[in-house]
Write a protein that holds these residues in place. Structure first.
Motif, PDB file in Angstrom:
ATOM      1  N   GLU A 182       0.742  -1.151   0.055  1.00 21.41           N
ATOM      2  CA  GLU A 182       0.002  -0.045  -0.222  1.00 21.41           C
ATOM      3  C   GLU A 182       0.870   1.389   0.184  1.00 21.41           C
ATOM      4  OE1 GLU A 182      -3.633   2.046   2.418  1.00 21.41           O
ATOM      5  OE2 GLU A 182      -2.681   0.196   3.248  1.00 21.41           O
ATOM      6  N   ASN A 183       1.932   1.314   0.589  1.00 23.59           N
ATOM      7  CA  ASN A 183       2.786   2.434   0.839  1.00 23.59           C
ATOM      8  C   ASN A 183       3.690   2.638  -0.415  1.00 23.59           C
ATOM      9  OD1 ASN A 183       4.490   0.451   1.437  1.00 23.59           O
ATOM     10  ND2 ASN A 183       5.465   1.181   3.329  1.00 23.59           N
ATOM     11  N   GLU A 184       3.719   1.587  -1.310  1.00 22.72           N
ATOM     12  CA  GLU A 184       4.555   1.719  -2.416  1.00 22.72           C
ATOM     13  C   GLU A 184       3.496   1.712  -3.709  1.00 22.72           C
ATOM     14  OE1 GLU A 184       6.924  -1.718  -2.364  1.00 22.72           O
ATOM     15  OE2 GLU A 184       8.308  -0.784  -0.578  1.00 22.72           O
ATOM     16  N   ARG A 189      -0.785   6.823  -5.162  1.00 21.53           N
ATOM     17  CA  ARG A 189       0.033   8.072  -4.839  1.00 21.53           C
ATOM     18  C   ARG A 189      -0.703   9.217  -5.791  1.00 21.53           C
ATOM     19  NH1 ARG A 189       5.159   5.079  -4.671  1.00 21.53           N
ATOM     20  NH2 ARG A 189       5.112   5.358  -6.770  1.00 21.53           N
TER      21      ARG A 189
END
Length: 202
Positions: A182-184, A189
């Motif tokens: 999720e954070n990548e 984004r």
């Protein structure tokens, strides 16, 4: 067989922003329920998968699938191989045999899913029937997401694969899609929100 063609024609290869059961995000999602809603297509795919399995000369007494996603694929495969079919289902988060299903000691069982990603649900079903003394001789699925090595593929098993390496996996093809934590996730984004399709979502 070009199984991708069947997925595309059945609108079962979805494109968007998806939250997978693994927690990862992907631009693509295989919705096998769509490809299996046509009994004629389900029969064609199951017979093709049965041919691949029969080449191995593995003796199979029964097909077992984890509910709910694997039931249609497993039933059609059992029909193609002319063996009986059962399924496991989660009770309080744990896979169980219910509805009067049972297995015999040393009964040779193939665990069938619609799609194998890491194989987590398939392994849960396998452990369930093994607890009753059955022997799991193979795993199978219509499609393999590429984490686990299938018979006839050059892809090697990844660390995320939960299937035992000493038991063969049969599938019609490998579907290799980029997946992101999720954070990548580049789609996150860009402000997109992931949706969670399938039996564990909607």
């Amino acid at each position: 067989m070009d199984i991708r063609k069947y997925y595309i024609e059945s609108n079962a290869l979805l494109e968007g922003h998806f939250l997978l059961s693994s927690g990862n995000h992907s631009k693509y999602y295989l919705q096998s329920a769509k490809i299996l809603e046509d009994p004629k297509v389900a029969e064609i795919l199951a017979k093709e998968l049965a041919k691949e399995i029969s080449k191995s000369n593995i003796k199979i007494d029964c097909i077992c699938s984890p509910a709910i996603g694997g039931i249609l694929a497993g039933y059609e495969l059992a029909r193609a191989l002319q063996v009986r079919f059962i399924f496991t289902e989660r009770v309080n988060g744990v896979m169980n045999l219910r509805r009067g299903f049972n297995v015999s000691p040393n009964e040779r069982i193939l665990i069938c899913e619609d799609i194998i990603t890491t194989g987590g649900s398939a392994v849960e079903s396998a452990e369930c029937v093994k607890n009753f003394g059955a022997k799991v001789v193979a795993f199978a699925a219509l499609a393999n997401r590429g984490f686990c090595k299938r018979v006839g593929s050059s892809i090697t098993s990844k660390t995320e694969c939960k299937l035992p390496l000493d038991i063969p996996l049969f599938a019609l093809d490998d579907f290799l899609f980029d997946m992101y934590k999720e954070n990548e996730c580049p789609m996150c984004r860009n402000g997109s929100i992931a949706i969670k399709p399938g039996s564990r979502g909607n």
